[in-house]
Design a protein around this motif. Sequence first.
Motif, PDB file in Angstrom:
ATOM      1  N   ILE A  28     -10.636  10.387 -14.056  1.00  0.00           N
ATOM      2  CA  ILE A  28      -9.478  11.177 -13.598  1.00  0.00           C
ATOM      3  C   ILE A  28      -8.230  10.943 -14.459  1.00  0.00           C
ATOM      4  N   ALA A  65      -6.192  28.223   7.132  1.00  0.00           N
ATOM      5  CA  ALA A  65      -5.604  27.594   5.945  1.00  0.00           C
ATOM      6  C   ALA A  65      -6.607  26.622   5.356  1.00  0.00           C
ATOM      7  N   PHE A  66      -6.494  26.405   4.049  1.00  0.00           N
ATOM      8  CA  PHE A  66      -7.308  25.366   3.408  1.00  0.00           C
ATOM      9  C   PHE A  66      -6.453  24.617   2.398  1.00  0.00           C
ATOM     10  N   PHE A  94      -3.095  19.515  12.109  1.00  0.00           N
ATOM     11  CA  PHE A  94      -2.443  20.829  12.032  1.00  0.00           C
ATOM     12  C   PHE A  94      -3.428  21.996  12.049  1.00  0.00           C
ATOM     13  N   GLU A 154     -16.818  15.889  -1.615  1.00  0.00           N
ATOM     14  CA  GLU A 154     -15.857  16.590  -0.766  1.00  0.00           C
ATOM     15  C   GLU A 154     -14.851  17.331  -1.642  1.00  0.00           C
ATOM     16  N   SER A 163     -12.157   8.150  -9.764  1.00  0.00           N
ATOM     17  CA  SER A 163     -11.863   9.405  -9.064  1.00  0.00           C
ATOM     18  C   SER A 163     -10.590   9.342  -8.226  1.00  0.00           C
ATOM     19  N   GLU A 165       3.650  24.458   4.411  1.00  0.00           N
ATOM     20  CA  GLU A 165       3.102  25.541   5.252  1.00  0.00           C
ATOM     21  C   GLU A 165       4.182  26.261   6.060  1.00  0.00           C
ATOM     22  N   SER A 183       0.110  20.970   2.253  1.00  0.00           N
ATOM     23  CA  SER A 183       0.382  21.475   3.608  1.00  0.00           C
ATOM     24  C   SER A 183       1.847  21.253   3.995  1.00  0.00           C
ATOM     25  N   LEU A 187     -12.681  20.090  -0.177  1.00  0.00           N
ATOM     26  CA  LEU A 187     -11.501  20.621   0.518  1.00  0.00           C
ATOM     27  C   LEU A 187     -11.562  20.367   2.024  1.00  0.00           C
ATOM     28  N   PHE A 234      -7.895  17.540  11.475  1.00  0.00           N
ATOM     29  CA  PHE A 234      -6.547  17.494  10.896  1.00  0.00           C
ATOM     30  C   PHE A 234      -5.579  17.763  12.038  1.00  0.00           C
ATOM     31  N   ARG A 264     -10.909  17.041  -8.357  1.00  0.00           N
ATOM     32  CA  ARG A 264     -12.312  16.853  -7.948  1.00  0.00           C
ATOM     33  C   ARG A 264     -13.184  17.985  -8.482  1.00  0.00           C
ATOM     34  N   GLY A 267      -9.102  24.856   8.209  1.00  0.00           N
ATOM     35  CA  GLY A 267      -9.248  25.121   9.637  1.00  0.00           C
ATOM     36  C   GLY A 267      -8.388  26.281  10.100  1.00  0.00           C
ATOM     37  N   GLN A 287      -3.212  19.788  -5.641  1.00  0.00           N
ATOM     38  CA  GLN A 287      -3.893  20.535  -4.581  1.00  0.00           C
ATOM     39  C   GLN A 287      -3.500  22.000  -4.637  1.00  0.00           C
TER      40      GLN A 287
HETATM   41  C1  FA5 Z   1      -5.503  17.377   3.079  1.00  0.00           C
HETATM   42  O1  FA5 Z   1      -4.728  16.984   2.223  1.00  0.00           O
HETATM   43  C2  FA5 Z   1      -5.153  18.558   3.988  1.00  0.00           C
HETATM   44  N1  FA5 Z   1      -3.778  18.909   3.770  1.00  0.00           N
HETATM   45  C3  FA5 Z   1      -6.091  19.739   3.693  1.00  0.00           C
HETATM   46  C4  FA5 Z   1      -5.931  20.889   4.644  1.00  0.00           C
HETATM   47  C5  FA5 Z   1      -5.118  21.973   4.336  1.00  0.00           C
HETATM   48  C6  FA5 Z   1      -6.633  20.876   5.858  1.00  0.00           C
HETATM   49  C7  FA5 Z   1      -4.983  23.030   5.216  1.00  0.00           C
HETATM   50  C8  FA5 Z   1      -6.490  21.927   6.761  1.00  0.00           C
HETATM   51  C9  FA5 Z   1      -5.684  23.015   6.422  1.00  0.00           C
HETATM   52  P1  FA5 Z   1      -7.398  15.704   2.389  1.00  0.00           P
HETATM   53  O2  FA5 Z   1      -6.583  14.491   2.465  1.00  0.00           O
HETATM   54  O3  FA5 Z   1      -8.826  15.596   2.838  1.00  0.00           O
HETATM   55  O4  FA5 Z   1      -6.760  16.889   3.274  1.00  0.00           O
HETATM   56  O5  FA5 Z   1      -7.356  16.243   0.912  1.00  0.00           O
HETATM   57  C10 FA5 Z   1      -7.863  17.528   0.553  1.00  0.00           C
HETATM   58  C11 FA5 Z   1      -8.623  17.440  -0.754  1.00  0.00           C
HETATM   59  O6  FA5 Z   1      -7.803  16.833  -1.760  1.00  0.00           O
HETATM   60  C12 FA5 Z   1      -9.851  16.546  -0.686  1.00  0.00           C
HETATM   61  O7  FA5 Z   1     -10.950  17.251  -0.166  1.00  0.00           O
HETATM   62  C13 FA5 Z   1     -10.043  16.192  -2.151  1.00  0.00           C
HETATM   63  O8  FA5 Z   1     -10.666  17.249  -2.850  1.00  0.00           O
HETATM   64  C14 FA5 Z   1      -8.626  16.076  -2.643  1.00  0.00           C
HETATM   65  N2  FA5 Z   1      -8.200  14.658  -2.660  1.00  0.00           N
HETATM   66  C15 FA5 Z   1      -7.830  13.883  -1.619  1.00  0.00           C
HETATM   67  N3  FA5 Z   1      -7.498  12.646  -2.029  1.00  0.00           N
HETATM   68  C16 FA5 Z   1      -7.639  12.631  -3.395  1.00  0.00           C
HETATM   69  C17 FA5 Z   1      -7.423  11.650  -4.428  1.00  0.00           C
HETATM   70  N4  FA5 Z   1      -6.960  10.435  -4.149  1.00  0.00           N
HETATM   71  N5  FA5 Z   1      -7.691  11.996  -5.698  1.00  0.00           N
HETATM   72  C18 FA5 Z   1      -8.129  13.236  -6.005  1.00  0.00           C
HETATM   73  N6  FA5 Z   1      -8.336  14.214  -5.076  1.00  0.00           N
HETATM   74  C19 FA5 Z   1      -8.097  13.919  -3.790  1.00  0.00           C
END
Ligand code: FA5
Length: 437
Positions: free
Chosen positions: A319, A301-302, A260, A277, A155, A129, A126, A279, A258, A308, A282, A162
Amino acid sequence: MTVAVSPARLPRHFFRTFQCRRCYSTRPPVSLLGQRYAADSSTNITSAIIDKVGRNLYMNPSHPLGILQSLISSHFHNFNSMVGLNPVVTPAQNFDDLGFPPDHPGRAATDSYYINKDLLLRTHTSAHEVETFARGERKWLLSADVYRRDEIDASHYPVFHQMEGARVFSADAVGRAELEDDNARLSHHLARSNIVIEDVPHITASNPHQDVHDPVLAELVALNLKLSLNSLMLTLFGDRAGVNEGEPLRVRWIEAYFPFTTPSYEVEVFFRGKWLEILGCGVVQQQTLDRARVPDSISWAFGLGLERIAMILFSIPDIRLFWSQDPRFISQFTAGQINTFKPYSRYPACYKDVSFWLPHTGLHDNDFCDLVRDTVGDLVQDVVLIDSFTHPKTNRSSKCYRINYCSMDRSLSNDEANSVHAQVITNLKDKFGVEIR
Ligand code: FA5
Ligand code: MG
């Protein structure tokens, strides 16, 4: 109240923490991707991390992460797919521009890798973005390596990958017609598939739309986001041999937060008896589009985690394996194919404990884990805090961690494990001034 204490009266462990070489000497500059950056007192990037920058696993077409990245890009075939952006970003890009409050824990040195006070390794895709929207992209994907200081287990790895995706609609009758068409097409496609979706209402009091948005349009955008991602889940997990064992694919939507996006959601997939989990996503906060100077628009955006999903699809149990250069790992994968990984062997775990009195300043679990990772590289499989207490009389705190040393590709002798463990203890004393018990 601040009390001035002369150095002579400080306890020895306190004195050592503050007079360690790292704190007072000029730090060497940090070299990353051919650039040299001045270091300062915020610098906490380690050589174990520097070694990983530029590996770009997700760009290798026959690496599981590359195979998955291509599969997702071809699912969103009319989106512009970007790769190769520099991981060095400013706190403004990673946090401020996205509305993270000044005291958000993600900004802390315990959670992020700083090159110096003005630059860090991006903690999520992000971070790009605003610049991507500002270039006028309306349907885009962006894949990249991201970096977080974190615990150590099967994990979690301090570097992961990402993919960010976004789609912009015009906030008028044209955008509304485009949304209605696309939502009808996607709903039709999903209705014919073997997928069970647990949904939440698109917009609620606890997950509101933005005041600047027409509520009907915000609802259509949230629905388009959900349908687009359910359709991706179907491409990735639906009808794939071994993943669901004949059962329909189960996807669960959860309200999330989030800074943003709002409304915001997380998506989980049911796999081998557990919800995972995958992703976060929003409706993009309008201030992001405003900052990017994209007028009269609304966007979703996602951001999804490639490891994962790849661990599920390819049955990769640890991992660390994604970083393996062992031919027994690499040779199992072919561009364009999803196949089940066959573990080549299991090597015995070797547990070693370390107990110590904490320095006066305390010691964060992530600092401990990062030191272990930096000292022994991928020989560490996991780290567990097994004991922690504060002495009632002296008020000193103690911790005991159990480190599991286990290589991914060979058997580790007890002598070798003892020697790397001894190095961990030496570095722990030198860097943090702990007192081993
Ligand atoms: C985010 O990083 C937000 N930037 C996602 C987002 C984008 C929300 C755009 C809204 C709009 P989060 O920290 O939950 O969110 O990480 C997103 C995904 O990255 C998680 O669902 C998971 O699949 C992966 N992830 C997070 N932390 C780890 C980790 N330590 N190791 C491996 N995968 C991870
Ligand atoms: Mg999350």
